[in-house]
Scaffold this motif. Structure first.
Motif, PDB file in Angstrom:
ATOM      1  N   ASN A  66       0.949  -1.122  -0.061  1.00  0.00           N
ATOM      2  CA  ASN A  66       0.057  -0.020   0.029  1.00  0.00           C
ATOM      3  C   ASN A  66       0.951   1.335  -0.134  1.00  0.00           C
ATOM      4  O   ASN A  66       1.024   1.913   0.875  1.00  0.00           O
ATOM      5  N   PRO A  67       1.418   1.539  -1.177  1.00  0.00           N
ATOM      6  CA  PRO A  67       2.398   2.707  -1.241  1.00  0.00           C
ATOM      7  C   PRO A  67       1.579   3.976  -0.989  1.00  0.00           C
ATOM      8  O   PRO A  67       0.570   4.203  -1.082  1.00  0.00           O
ATOM      9  N   THR A  68       2.493   4.853  -0.249  1.00  0.00           N
ATOM     10  CA  THR A  68       1.875   6.257  -0.083  1.00  0.00           C
ATOM     11  C   THR A  68       2.147   6.881  -1.452  1.00  0.00           C
ATOM     12  O   THR A  68       2.475   6.677  -2.546  1.00  0.00           O
ATOM     13  N   ALA A  69       1.365   8.151  -1.323  1.00  0.00           N
ATOM     14  CA  ALA A  69       1.689   8.986  -2.667  1.00  0.00           C
ATOM     15  C   ALA A  69       2.964   9.321  -3.014  1.00  0.00           C
ATOM     16  O   ALA A  69       3.042   9.083  -4.189  1.00  0.00           O
ATOM     17  N   GLU A  70       3.841   9.586  -2.123  1.00  0.00           N
ATOM     18  CA  GLU A  70       5.009   9.899  -2.509  1.00  0.00           C
ATOM     19  C   GLU A  70       5.787   8.560  -3.086  1.00  0.00           C
ATOM     20  O   GLU A  70       6.725   8.750  -4.107  1.00  0.00           O
ATOM     21  N   LEU A 114      -3.284   4.919 -12.378  1.00  0.00           N
ATOM     22  CA  LEU A 114      -4.482   4.206 -12.681  1.00  0.00           C
ATOM     23  C   LEU A 114      -5.331   4.342 -11.138  1.00  0.00           C
ATOM     24  O   LEU A 114      -4.982   4.505 -10.221  1.00  0.00           O
ATOM     25  N   SER A 115      -6.687   4.412 -11.184  1.00  0.00           N
ATOM     26  CA  SER A 115      -7.582   4.536 -10.219  1.00  0.00           C
ATOM     27  C   SER A 115      -8.927   4.102 -10.690  1.00  0.00           C
ATOM     28  O   SER A 115      -9.127   3.650 -11.956  1.00  0.00           O
ATOM     29  N   PHE A 116      -9.815   3.957  -9.822  1.00  0.00           N
ATOM     30  CA  PHE A 116     -11.322   3.845 -10.434  1.00  0.00           C
ATOM     31  C   PHE A 116     -12.063   5.037 -10.598  1.00  0.00           C
ATOM     32  O   PHE A 116     -13.305   5.250 -11.162  1.00  0.00           O
ATOM     33  N   SER A 117     -11.309   6.137 -10.597  1.00  0.00           N
ATOM     34  CA  SER A 117     -11.800   7.513 -11.091  1.00  0.00           C
ATOM     35  C   SER A 117     -11.009   8.188 -12.276  1.00  0.00           C
ATOM     36  O   SER A 117      -9.758   7.746 -12.448  1.00  0.00           O
ATOM     37  N   THR A 118     -11.744   8.859 -13.168  1.00  0.00           N
ATOM     38  CA  THR A 118     -10.884   9.576 -14.142  1.00  0.00           C
ATOM     39  C   THR A 118     -10.973  11.100 -14.001  1.00  0.00           C
ATOM     40  O   THR A 118     -12.260  11.540 -14.289  1.00  0.00           O
ATOM     41  N   MET A 119      -9.986  11.745 -13.959  1.00  0.00           N
ATOM     42  CA  MET A 119     -10.183  13.109 -13.780  1.00  0.00           C
ATOM     43  C   MET A 119     -11.226  13.677 -13.119  1.00  0.00           C
ATOM     44  O   MET A 119     -11.850  14.501 -13.376  1.00  0.00           O
ATOM     45  N   GLY A 120     -11.227  13.211 -11.645  1.00  0.00           N
ATOM     46  CA  GLY A 120     -12.192  13.820 -10.762  1.00  0.00           C
ATOM     47  C   GLY A 120     -13.632  13.393 -10.865  1.00  0.00           C
ATOM     48  O   GLY A 120     -14.580  13.993 -10.359  1.00  0.00           O
ATOM     49  N   SER A 121     -13.867  11.993 -11.504  1.00  0.00           N
ATOM     50  CA  SER A 121     -15.228  11.636 -11.780  1.00  0.00           C
ATOM     51  C   SER A 121     -15.895  10.843 -10.404  1.00  0.00           C
ATOM     52  O   SER A 121     -16.946  10.783 -10.310  1.00  0.00           O
ATOM     53  N   SER A 164     -15.088  10.756  -5.967  1.00  0.00           N
ATOM     54  CA  SER A 164     -14.264  11.424  -4.857  1.00  0.00           C
ATOM     55  C   SER A 164     -14.224  10.283  -3.818  1.00  0.00           C
ATOM     56  O   SER A 164     -15.236   9.795  -3.483  1.00  0.00           O
ATOM     57  N   HIS A 165     -12.966  10.093  -3.411  1.00  0.00           N
ATOM     58  CA  HIS A 165     -12.699   9.374  -2.197  1.00  0.00           C
ATOM     59  C   HIS A 165     -11.135   9.305  -1.867  1.00  0.00           C
ATOM     60  O   HIS A 165     -10.380   9.724  -2.674  1.00  0.00           O
ATOM     61  N   GLU A 166     -10.920   8.895  -0.894  1.00  0.00           N
ATOM     62  CA  GLU A 166      -9.487   9.191  -0.250  1.00  0.00           C
ATOM     63  C   GLU A 166      -8.442   8.318  -1.072  1.00  0.00           C
ATOM     64  O   GLU A 166      -7.361   8.729  -1.477  1.00  0.00           O
TER      65      GLU A 166
END
Length: 332
Positions: free
Chosen positions: A178-182, A208-215, A217-219
């Protein structure tokens, strides 16, 4: 994989010294003979000399031209022990414990790399990944500006136009749960560098995420956004964008709808997964369902090349990873 043929040819252009600390292991011995015959690297087998020679004889493996080093008798053992003690004395290391540790072929091999007596190391046919990472982090340490050691897989998907005609890098699929943002930013930069230097392609990196460009909202999305910001700030010369869903990252039509202003969306050839669960599941899904070839995990982030093997690896896997390590060493 066509890519691996290219890697083998690159390895031959500038022969590097690669240490294999599981020197008496059957697959390692067989791979060493092939590596020598094909001129991919100068192999250094580390381990009990008598066991290495006996096992090679039983396997009909020709050890001519292959260097053997036994930590129990090597004249370098005390020198490496002293250097290791200096590296670790602030962590409570004693001189006695340092000598005992260096006689472990894994640590001996890592110190060969640290001290410049070898250009890279490959292990893992017998030892778990944690053993290799510990030895590497305590000796070679991470490269300047890189905060974390990670891994990537080279994925070749047949009859596929995504990435570079079906060729992509997936990271991190083997090391960081579970890497940090850094850390995620560091992983993205390391993988992009390997895309350029090892794979000879211009990296287009999708975070990669389950969101694209703000679609959404989640931590979890926020972490990927922050990682993207950090990576862009640290390496403005690289094409890195996110957060992107997988389809937006690799499919032009989806990208034109979800991320029309992105230079990466729809064209990504480097996929950075937000955590190890996603990465490990993702590469195995592609490997099984799409019948992709997966080479790796290849380690990245060390100051000098150190690579891991699966304990279920084949002789050919070892040859391939040694060739990859040699090319990494050429670019180090």
């Amino acid at each position: 994989m066509e890519f691996m043929n290219k890697v083998r040819e690159m390895a031959k252009e500038d022969i590097r010294r690669i240490v294999l600390p599981e020197g008496d292991e059957e697959r390692t011995l067989k791979a060493s003979e092939i590596i020598k015959k094909q001129g991919l690297a100068h192999v250094i087998l580390v381990g009990p000399e008598s066991a290495i020679k006996e096992n090679a004889k039983n396997l009909s493996v020709n050890l001519e031209g292959i260097e053997i080093v036994d930590p129990e008798t090597s004249e370098k053992t005390q020198e490496y022990s002293n250097a290791f003690y200096e590296l670790r004395k602030k962590k409570g290391m004693t001189e006695e414990k340092a000598l005992q540790t260096i006689k472990d072929p894994m640590y001996y091999g890592a110190m060969m790399v640290k001290c410049g007596d070898a250009d890279g190391m490959v292990s893992g046919a017998v030892h778990p990944t944690g053993d290799l990472l510990r030895a590497g982090l305590q000796t070679v340490k991470t490269a300047p500006g890189i905060s974390v050691v990670s891994s990537f897989f080279l994925m070749q998907v047949p009859d596929c136009t995504y990435g570079e005609d079906g060729f992509l890098l997936f990271s991190d699929c083997a090391v960081n749960p579970n890497p940090t943002a850094e850390q995620l930013a560091s992983i993205a930069i390391s993988t992009a560098e390997n895309a350029k230097n090892l794979c000879k392609i211009e990296p287009r990196v999708a975070m990669l995420s389950f969101s694209t460009m703000g679609s959404a909202s989640h931590e979890l999305v926020d972490k990927v956004k922050e990682a993207t910001r950090i990576a862009k700030e640290q390496r403005p010369d690289l094409m890195i964008d996110g957060e992107l869903q997988l389809d937006a990252a690799i499919v032009d039509k989806v990208a034109s709808l979800k991320a029309p202003n992105s230079k990466v969306a729809g064209k990504a050839n480097v996929l950075i997964f937000p955590d190890l669960q996603a990465g490990n599941i993702g590469y195995k899904l592609v490997q099984r369902f799409a019948k992709a070839e997966a080479v790796g995990p290849v380690c990245q982030g060390f100051a000098k090349p150190i690579n891991d093997l699966s304990r279920g690896c084949s002789v050919e896997d070892i040859v391939n990873v040694v060739a990859l390590t040699a090319v990494q060493a050429q670019n180090n």
